[in-house]
Design an enzyme around this catalytic site. Structure first.
Site, mmCIF file in Angstrom:
data_model
loop_
_atom_site.group_PDB
_atom_site.id
_atom_site.type_symbol
_atom_site.label_atom_id
_atom_site.label_comp_id
_atom_site.label_asym_id
_atom_site.label_seq_id
_atom_site.Cartn_x
_atom_site.Cartn_y
_atom_site.Cartn_z
ATOM 1 C CE LYS A 67 4.895 4.722 0.501
ATOM 2 N NZ LYS A 67 6.143 4.004 0.154
ATOM 3 N N PRO A 98 0.833 -1.167 0.000
ATOM 4 C CG PRO A 98 0.016 -0.990 2.180
ATOM 5 C CD PRO A 98 1.107 -1.554 1.354
ATOM 6 C CD GLU A 99 3.241 2.702 -4.138
ATOM 7 O OE1 GLU A 99 3.282 3.839 -4.640
ATOM 8 O OE2 GLU A 99 3.646 1.691 -4.733
ATOM 9 N NE ARG A 124 10.758 -1.576 -3.955
ATOM 10 C CZ ARG A 124 10.701 -1.838 -2.663
ATOM 11 N NH1 ARG A 124 11.567 -1.257 -1.861
ATOM 12 N NH2 ARG A 124 9.801 -2.635 -2.194
#
Length: 281
Positions: A60, A2-3, A271
Site C-alpha cells: 500500500k 486504500p488498499e 475490525r
DNA sequence: AAGCACACCTGCTAGC
DNA sequence: TGCTAGCAGGTGTGCT
C-alpha cells in the site's frame, strides 16, 4: 481508503503527471503529515528542485523515485483517508485537510489531502539490494507483483494459529491486502475468515492464490472501491466502481449473491469481517 | 515470540 | 432537532 488496488490506480494516474517533472516548491501545512522526518523543513529541502524519475508501489506504499546518484525516494502512505489530487494550477481552490502541496515546473500541483491524518509521506535515502527503499524492507512480497504459488502462501501460514483473514492482512506476510479485499478474496476461495491460518490446506492455498490473482486486477480495472463515506477517489477526484462487485464486504445482513444465505459479520482483530456461512468453510 | 490491545485522528451515521 | 456513541479502508508500538 486504500488498499493495493486503490494505491495502484492513484500511482497510474500520478505517474505521467510526475515523471520527468521537477518539483519547484513544496509546502507542509500540517507537520504530522511528514512525521517520520526529523523536521518538515528537512522534507521540503530534500524535495525542492528535484526531478521525478519514476513511481512504483510496494503493497500500500507509493514510492516516488528521484533522479540523481543518491537513490533517494519519497514514500507515501495514504492511511485510511488520504488522497493525492492533481490541480491544474495553484489557482484551483484547495480542499479542506490539504496537508502537503508539491508545485511542479509545469504549474500543476500534487496535493496530499487527508482528513483522518493516518497517512504520511517522507523522504528516504537508502535502498536495499532488491531496489526497495529500506523503510519498506519489513514488507512481505507484493500481493500483485510478487505473489508466488500455493506453496509460498502455505509457508506463510504454516504453524500459525492466527485467523487466516488476519494473516492475509499482515503486511509482513503479504503486502497490499486490507479489510475489503481479504473479505472478497476469502469469499471467492470459499475459506472462512476465522479459520486458523495453519489449518488452511494446500488446495485452499491454491484457491486463495487464484482468488488474489482474479480480484486485484479486476479491482484495479474498476478503478478501486469507494464505500459509503466516499473517501477514496483517484488522482482526478473520481470514485471507483469495484464496490458494485463486492460479494460480502460491508454487506452483512444481506443475501449472499451466490447462495442466498445471509452474509454474516464477525469481530476480528479490532475490525469486522464479512463472510457467507454457506459458501465459506 | 506470536498474538493481542491500543494509540493515533476526523467525520459520518444510527439511535436515543 | 440535537446530542452521543460507535464505526470507518491503516500502521506501529508495547505488553503478555
Amino acid at each position: 481508503m486504500p488498499e493495493l488496488p486503490e494505491v495502484e490506480v492513484v500511482r497510474r494516474d500520478l505517474d505521467p503527471v510526475l515523471r520527468g517533472r521537477t518539483v519547484v516548491a513544496a509546502e507542509v501545512g500540517r507537520d504530522r503529515a511528514v512525521r517520520r522526518e526529523s523536521a518538515p523543513e528537512a522534507f521540503v529541502a530534500a524535495l525542492t528542485g528535484r526531478t521525478v524519475a519514476a513511481t512504483s508501489r510496494v503493497g500500500k506504499f507509493l514510492v516516488v523515485r528521484l533522479e540523481g546518484a543518491g537513490h533517494d525516494v519519497v514514500i507515501v502512505h495514504l492511511g485510511m483517508s488520504g488522497q493525492l489530487r492533481v490541480a491544474e494550477s495553484a489557482d484551483e481552490a484547495r480542499l479542506p485537510h490539504t496537508h502537503v502541496v508539491w508545485t511542479l515546473d509545469d504549474g500543476r500541483e500534487v496535493r496530499f489531502v487527508d482528513p483522518r491524518t493516518f497517512g504520511q509521506m517522507w523522504h528516504a535515502v537508502a535502498t536495499d539490494p532488491g531496489g526497495r527503499p529500506v523503510p519498506l524492507g519489513h514488507l512481505g512480497p507484493d500481493a500483485l507483483d510478487e505473489l508466488g504459488d500455493a506453496t509460498m502462501l502455505a509457508s506463510r501460514f504454516a504453524g500459525r494459529r492466527v485467523a487466516v483473514k488476519l494473516r492475509l492482512m499482515d503486511q509482513t506476510a503479504l503486502a497490499g491486502l486490507g479489510n475489503i479485499y481479504t473479505d472478497e478474496i476469502l469469499f471467492r476461495a470459499g475459506v472462512a475468515p476465522h479459520r486458523p491460518s495453519g489449518a488452511v490446506t494446500e488446495d485452499e492455498c491454491a484457491a486463495l492464490v487464484a482468488s488474489i490473482r482474479a480480484v486485484l486486477p479486476a479491482a484495479i480495472a474498476a478503478r478501486g472501491s469507494s464505500l459509503a463515506d466516499a473517501q477514496y477517489v483517484d488522482g482526478r477526484g473520481r470514485p471507483g466502481t469495484y464496490q458494485e462487485h463486492h460479494a460480502v464486504h460491508a454487506r452483512a445482513g444481506r443475501p449472499c449473491p451466490r447462495c442466498g444465505r445471509t452474509v454474516a459479520r464477525l469481530a476480528m482483530g479490532g475490525r469486522s469481517a464479512s463472510f457467507c456461512p454457506g459458501c465459506q468453510r
